[in-house]
Design an enzyme around this catalytic site. Sequence first.
Site, PDB file in Angstrom:
ATOM      1  N   CYS A   3      -1.917  -3.679  14.910  1.00 52.03           N
ATOM      2  CA  CYS A   3      -1.533  -2.459  15.355  1.00 52.03           C
ATOM      3  C   CYS A   3      -0.031  -2.550  15.395  1.00 52.03           C
ATOM      4  O   CYS A   3       0.716  -3.254  15.943  1.00 52.03           O
ATOM      5  CB  CYS A   3      -2.066  -2.201  16.753  1.00 52.03           C
ATOM      6  N   CYS A   6       1.562  -2.111  18.985  1.00 54.90           N
ATOM      7  CA  CYS A   6       1.562  -3.543  19.747  1.00 54.90           C
ATOM      8  C   CYS A   6       2.336  -4.430  19.412  1.00 54.90           C
ATOM      9  O   CYS A   6       3.100  -4.959  19.966  1.00 54.90           O
ATOM     10  CB  CYS A   6       0.132  -4.054  19.240  1.00 54.90           C
ATOM     11  N   ASP A  29      11.763   7.557  17.338  1.00 56.24           N
ATOM     12  CA  ASP A  29      10.590   7.813  16.195  1.00 56.24           C
ATOM     13  C   ASP A  29      11.559   7.553  14.753  1.00 56.24           C
ATOM     14  O   ASP A  29      12.748   8.034  14.621  1.00 56.24           O
ATOM     15  CB  ASP A  29       9.883   9.049  16.019  1.00 56.24           C
ATOM     16  N   HIS A  45      -2.980  -1.864  24.654  1.00 54.98           N
ATOM     17  CA  HIS A  45      -3.391  -1.048  23.559  1.00 54.98           C
ATOM     18  C   HIS A  45      -4.364  -0.258  23.933  1.00 54.98           C
ATOM     19  O   HIS A  45      -5.687  -0.732  24.513  1.00 54.98           O
ATOM     20  CB  HIS A  45      -3.916  -2.264  22.483  1.00 54.98           C
ATOM     21  N   GLY A  91      -4.148  15.054  14.037  1.00 52.70           N
ATOM     22  CA  GLY A  91      -3.109  14.543  13.168  1.00 52.70           C
ATOM     23  C   GLY A  91      -2.485  13.115  13.626  1.00 52.70           C
ATOM     24  O   GLY A  91      -1.454  13.060  13.027  1.00 52.70           O
ATOM     25  N   THR A  93      -1.702   9.571  13.525  1.00 51.53           N
ATOM     26  CA  THR A  93      -1.748   8.535  12.275  1.00 51.53           C
ATOM     27  C   THR A  93      -1.382   7.210  12.732  1.00 51.53           C
ATOM     28  O   THR A  93      -1.882   6.136  12.084  1.00 51.53           O
ATOM     29  CB  THR A  93      -0.415   8.812  11.292  1.00 51.53           C
ATOM     30  N   HIS A  98       0.433   7.273  22.332  1.00 50.05           N
ATOM     31  CA  HIS A  98       1.780   7.618  22.329  1.00 50.05           C
ATOM     32  C   HIS A  98       2.060   8.825  22.605  1.00 50.05           C
ATOM     33  O   HIS A  98       1.242   9.858  22.258  1.00 50.05           O
ATOM     34  CB  HIS A  98       2.534   7.085  21.241  1.00 50.05           C
ATOM     35  N   HIS A 100       4.884  11.834  22.147  1.00 46.13           N
ATOM     36  CA  HIS A 100       6.160  12.140  21.335  1.00 46.13           C
ATOM     37  C   HIS A 100       6.917  13.010  22.303  1.00 46.13           C
ATOM     38  O   HIS A 100       6.294  13.807  23.135  1.00 46.13           O
ATOM     39  CB  HIS A 100       5.844  13.313  20.129  1.00 46.13           C
TER      40      HIS A 100
HETATM   41  P1  AMP Z   1       1.284  10.288  15.260  1.00 49.40           P
HETATM   42  O1  AMP Z   1       1.194  11.184  14.138  1.00 49.40           O
HETATM   43  O2  AMP Z   1       1.244  11.048  16.537  1.00 49.40           O
HETATM   44  O3  AMP Z   1       0.250   9.400  15.254  1.00 49.40           O
HETATM   45  O4  AMP Z   1       2.880   9.655  15.373  1.00 49.40           O
HETATM   46  C1  AMP Z   1       3.081   8.360  14.820  1.00 49.40           C
HETATM   47  C2  AMP Z   1       4.511   8.541  14.781  1.00 49.40           C
HETATM   48  O5  AMP Z   1       4.989   7.161  14.615  1.00 49.40           O
HETATM   49  C3  AMP Z   1       5.173   9.139  13.607  1.00 49.40           C
HETATM   50  O6  AMP Z   1       6.086  10.232  14.168  1.00 49.40           O
HETATM   51  C4  AMP Z   1       6.032   8.163  12.931  1.00 49.40           C
HETATM   52  O7  AMP Z   1       7.110   8.789  12.254  1.00 49.40           O
HETATM   53  C5  AMP Z   1       6.229   6.985  13.941  1.00 49.40           C
HETATM   54  N1  AMP Z   1       6.052   5.701  13.496  1.00 49.40           N
HETATM   55  C6  AMP Z   1       5.846   5.125  12.723  1.00 49.40           C
HETATM   56  N2  AMP Z   1       5.917   4.006  12.577  1.00 49.40           N
HETATM   57  C7  AMP Z   1       7.091   3.680  13.030  1.00 49.40           C
HETATM   58  C8  AMP Z   1       8.189   2.774  13.480  1.00 49.40           C
HETATM   59  N3  AMP Z   1       7.889   1.494  13.145  1.00 49.40           N
HETATM   60  N4  AMP Z   1       8.978   3.083  14.587  1.00 49.40           N
HETATM   61  C9  AMP Z   1       9.195   4.347  15.104  1.00 49.40           C
HETATM   62  N5  AMP Z   1       8.430   5.208  14.717  1.00 49.40           N
HETATM   63  C10 AMP Z   1       7.202   5.122  13.927  1.00 49.40           C
HETATM   64 ZN    ZN Z   2      -1.858  -1.380  19.944  1.00 49.03          ZN
END
Ligand code: AMP
Ligand code: ZN
Length: 112
Positions: A3, A6, A29, A45, A91, A93, A98, A100
């Site tokens: 993850c 994590c 981000d 987690h 949405g 990913t 988390h 935002h």
């Molecule tokens: P979500 O689509 O809500 O799951 O948001 C995942 C967010 O994580 C996206 O806005 C990505 O740009 C961000 N993200 C993915 N990998 C990283 C990383 N290594 N450092 C900072 N942000 C990340």
């Molecule tokens: Zn995790």
Amino acid sequence: MDCIFCKIANGEIPSNKVYEDDKILAFYDLEPQAPVHVLVIPKEHICCADALNSENSAVVGYIFSKIPEITAKLGLTNGYRIVNNCKEDGGQTVFHLHFHILGGKKLNVNMA
Ligand code: AMP
Ligand code: ZN
């Protein structure tokens, strides 16, 4: 567990940190969707909002209790938006819970 958040929480993967304590971490981000775009995660987690229950949800209240301090540090005195994407239709990913925090301009109001 493989993850990415994590790994960010335990320092294996670097991040641009805004706030950290023993329970949560806030970091910028990588692909900002607004002038200020920060993610706040529990260090524990939890895959998503849909996995919250009476045993593990206290950290969500804790995150929200720290958001005024985090956003003040970010200079978001005129407001901000807090977003949680949950599972595929939401949405999501990265499957580590988390929130935002988006701000730094007047955001548009289109929610879906
Ligand atoms: P979500 O689509 O809500 O799951 O948001 C995942 C967010 O994580 C996206 O806005 C990505 O740009 C961000 N993200 C993915 N990998 C990283 C990383 N290594 N450092 C900072 N942000 C990340
Ligand atoms: Zn995790």
